[in-house]
Design a protein around this motif. Structure first.
Motif, PDB file in Angstrom:
ATOM      1  N   THR A 154       2.514   1.650  -3.430  1.00 25.10           N
ATOM      2  CA  THR A 154       1.535   2.081  -4.429  1.00 25.10           C
ATOM      3  C   THR A 154       1.272   3.581  -4.316  1.00 25.10           C
ATOM      4  O   THR A 154       1.196   4.282  -5.322  1.00 25.10           O
ATOM      5  CB  THR A 154       0.221   1.294  -4.262  1.00 25.10           C
ATOM      6  OG1 THR A 154       0.495  -0.088  -4.424  1.00 25.10           O
ATOM      7  CG2 THR A 154      -0.799   1.716  -5.285  1.00 25.10           C
ATOM      8  N   GLU A 155       1.146   4.079  -3.105  1.00 28.58           N
ATOM      9  CA  GLU A 155       0.928   5.518  -2.913  1.00 28.58           C
ATOM     10  C   GLU A 155       2.119   6.328  -3.410  1.00 28.58           C
ATOM     11  O   GLU A 155       1.956   7.387  -4.014  1.00 28.58           O
ATOM     12  CB  GLU A 155       0.643   5.818  -1.439  1.00 28.58           C
ATOM     13  CG  GLU A 155      -0.694   5.311  -0.965  1.00 28.58           C
ATOM     14  CD  GLU A 155      -1.864   5.811  -1.812  1.00 28.58           C
ATOM     15  OE1 GLU A 155      -1.922   7.015  -2.116  1.00 28.58           O
ATOM     16  OE2 GLU A 155      -2.711   4.983  -2.181  1.00 28.58           O
ATOM     17  N   GLU A 156       3.327   5.821  -3.156  1.00 30.44           N
ATOM     18  CA  GLU A 156       4.533   6.497  -3.638  1.00 30.44           C
ATOM     19  C   GLU A 156       4.561   6.520  -5.166  1.00 30.44           C
ATOM     20  O   GLU A 156       4.894   7.528  -5.789  1.00 30.44           O
ATOM     21  CB  GLU A 156       5.796   5.797  -3.104  1.00 30.44           C
ATOM     22  CG  GLU A 156       5.918   5.763  -1.604  1.00 30.44           C
ATOM     23  CD  GLU A 156       6.294   7.100  -1.007  1.00 30.44           C
ATOM     24  OE1 GLU A 156       6.917   7.918  -1.695  1.00 30.44           O
ATOM     25  OE2 GLU A 156       5.962   7.321   0.164  1.00 30.44           O
ATOM     26  N   GLU A 208      -7.749   5.032 -11.945  1.00 33.04           N
ATOM     27  CA  GLU A 208      -6.988   4.830 -10.718  1.00 33.04           C
ATOM     28  C   GLU A 208      -7.731   3.823  -9.859  1.00 33.04           C
ATOM     29  O   GLU A 208      -8.936   3.921  -9.665  1.00 33.04           O
ATOM     30  CB  GLU A 208      -6.838   6.153  -9.971  1.00 33.04           C
ATOM     31  CG  GLU A 208      -6.003   6.057  -8.746  1.00 33.04           C
ATOM     32  CD  GLU A 208      -5.709   7.417  -8.126  1.00 33.04           C
ATOM     33  OE1 GLU A 208      -5.027   7.410  -7.088  1.00 33.04           O
ATOM     34  OE2 GLU A 208      -6.135   8.447  -8.645  1.00 33.04           O
ATOM     35  N   ALA A 215      -6.789   0.655  -6.539  1.00 31.10           N
ATOM     36  CA  ALA A 215      -5.953   0.441  -5.357  1.00 31.10           C
ATOM     37  C   ALA A 215      -4.495   0.170  -5.690  1.00 31.10           C
ATOM     38  O   ALA A 215      -3.606   0.459  -4.896  1.00 31.10           O
ATOM     39  CB  ALA A 215      -6.516  -0.708  -4.532  1.00 31.10           C
ATOM     40  N   THR A 216      -4.218  -0.380  -6.872  1.00 30.19           N
ATOM     41  CA  THR A 216      -2.842  -0.783  -7.172  1.00 30.19           C
ATOM     42  C   THR A 216      -2.202  -0.069  -8.356  1.00 30.19           C
ATOM     43  O   THR A 216      -1.027  -0.273  -8.616  1.00 30.19           O
ATOM     44  CB  THR A 216      -2.780  -2.293  -7.453  1.00 30.19           C
ATOM     45  OG1 THR A 216      -3.641  -2.584  -8.557  1.00 30.19           O
ATOM     46  CG2 THR A 216      -3.202  -3.091  -6.239  1.00 30.19           C
ATOM     47  N   LYS A 260       2.012   6.367  -7.264  1.00 31.43           N
ATOM     48  CA  LYS A 260       0.981   7.270  -7.765  1.00 31.43           C
ATOM     49  C   LYS A 260       1.418   8.726  -7.642  1.00 31.43           C
ATOM     50  O   LYS A 260       1.237   9.517  -8.566  1.00 31.43           O
ATOM     51  CB  LYS A 260      -0.327   7.045  -7.015  1.00 31.43           C
ATOM     52  CG  LYS A 260      -1.015   5.744  -7.347  1.00 31.43           C
ATOM     53  CD  LYS A 260      -2.280   5.595  -6.529  1.00 31.43           C
ATOM     54  CE  LYS A 260      -2.970   4.284  -6.794  1.00 31.43           C
ATOM     55  NZ  LYS A 260      -4.203   4.144  -6.010  1.00 31.43           N
ATOM     56  N   ALA A 261       1.994   9.072  -6.509  1.00 30.39           N
ATOM     57  CA  ALA A 261       2.447  10.451  -6.303  1.00 30.39           C
ATOM     58  C   ALA A 261       3.532  10.824  -7.308  1.00 30.39           C
ATOM     59  O   ALA A 261       3.494  11.920  -7.897  1.00 30.39           O
ATOM     60  CB  ALA A 261       2.962  10.626  -4.872  1.00 30.39           C
ATOM     61  N   SER A 305       0.828  -1.207   0.000  1.00 26.77           N
ATOM     62  CA  SER A 305       0.000   0.000   0.000  1.00 26.77           C
ATOM     63  C   SER A 305       0.862   1.257   0.000  1.00 26.77           C
ATOM     64  O   SER A 305       0.597   2.219  -0.735  1.00 26.77           O
ATOM     65  CB  SER A 305      -0.915  -0.017   1.223  1.00 26.77           C
ATOM     66  OG  SER A 305      -1.646   1.177   1.312  1.00 26.77           O
ATOM     67  N   ASP A 306       1.910   1.260   0.816  1.00 30.73           N
ATOM     68  CA  ASP A 306       2.829   2.406   0.864  1.00 30.73           C
ATOM     69  C   ASP A 306       3.525   2.611  -0.479  1.00 30.73           C
ATOM     70  O   ASP A 306       3.640   3.743  -0.962  1.00 30.73           O
ATOM     71  CB  ASP A 306       3.877   2.215   1.965  1.00 30.73           C
ATOM     72  CG  ASP A 306       3.278   2.288   3.355  1.00 30.73           C
ATOM     73  OD1 ASP A 306       2.135   2.766   3.494  1.00 30.73           O
ATOM     74  OD2 ASP A 306       3.970   1.845   4.306  1.00 30.73           O
TER      75      ASP A 306
END
Length: 130
Positions: free
Chosen positions: A25-27, A70, A72-73, A29-30, A22-23
């Motif tokens: 994936t957020e990185e 977009e 979750a992954t 996307k950003a 999850s961490d």
């Protein structure tokens, strides 16, 4: 450090891996959003300007990015020209003239794409290695 019973080890590892995914994936996307913004800025500076009457810079100023998909992954970001979308291929690759002959292409999209790919890889490696 808390102790984990052997029976709960598998579920704890799965929980930690899901948290890490999850961490990451957020990185991702950003960084993808930031690189897309940079690609738009690069295209606005490197695109041909045009010489049409009252249209100077019309193509050049039309670049934008938008998040198309977009979940979750993953994330899908599109960089496009909102003012002259049909002109991008003709300017990038060249085209035939009306009276014969060819107009040479002005490679500006492919170079911005290459820079974006390299930048994304470098920034993501740096961000995830922290």
């Amino acid at each position: 450090m808390p102790r984990i019973k052997i029976d709960a080890l598998g579920s704890e590892l799965a929980k930690l891996m899901a948290e890490y995914a999850s961490d990451v994936t957020e990185e991702m996307k950003a960084e993808a959003k930031e690189v897309a913004k940079e690609a738009v800025r690069e295209l606005k500076t490197s695109s041909p300007e045009g010489t049409g009457k009252g249209r100077k810079g019309h193509y050049k100023d039309g670049w934008a990015s938008k998040t198309e998909a977009e979940n979750a992954t993953s994330i899908g970001i599109r960089v496009y020209n909102r003012k002259k979308p049909g002109l991008t291929h003709l300017l990038e690759k060249g085209h035939a003239k009306r009276g014969g002959g060819r107009v040479e292409g002005i490679p500006h999209i492919s170079t911005a794409e290459e820079h974006a790919i390299k930048s994304y890889e470098q920034r993501l490696k740096a961000r995830l290695s922290r």
